[in-house]
Design a protein around this motif. Structure first.
Motif: not given
Length: 101
Positions: A47, A52, A43
C-alpha cells in the motif's frame, strides 16, 4: 495472496477521494472478497504507493505505527477528525457514486 485481490484492493483505495476514508472491511466489501485482515495485509505489504492513510479501522483510527502520519495527511485533506480518529459518519466513502467533481 492472489495478485487479482491485491490489484483490486489497491485500485479501490485509489478511488477514495481526499477528505474521505474507508475501513478495511469497507474495502473488502467493495472488492467483493476477503475481509478486513486480508485488506490490511495487502495495505501493509503493497500500500505504500497509494493513499494508504485513507484506509482506517472501522472505529476511525489509523493503523498502528502510522497514526501520526495518517492524521497529518487526513487533516491536510480536510477529513473530519475527533482526536486521533476520523468521524466515520461524516467521512466514510461508499463507492464511486460519492466521488466529488
Amino acid at each position: 495472496m492472489q495478485e487479482e485481490f491485491v490489484e483490486a484492493v489497491l485500485s479501490a483505495v485509489e478511488l477514495i477521494p481526499p477528505g474521505q476514508v474507508a475501513s478495511y472491511g469497507d474495502i473488502a466489501d467493495y472488492v467483493g472478497s476477503g475481509g478486513p485482515r486480508q485488506v490490511g495485509s495487502v495495505m501493509s505489504h503493497y500500500g505504500a504507493a497509494v493513499c494508504w492513510w485513507r484506509v482506517v479501522r472501522a472505529d476511525g483510527r489509523p493503523a498502528d505505527g502510522l497514526t501520526e502520519r495518517a492524521l497529518e495527511h487526513l487533516a491536510s485533506e480536510g477529513a473530519p477528525l475527533r482526536g486521533d480518529r476520523v468521524i466515520m459518519a461524516d467521512a466514510r466513502w461508499t463507492g464511486p457514486s460519492t466521488l466529488r467533481t
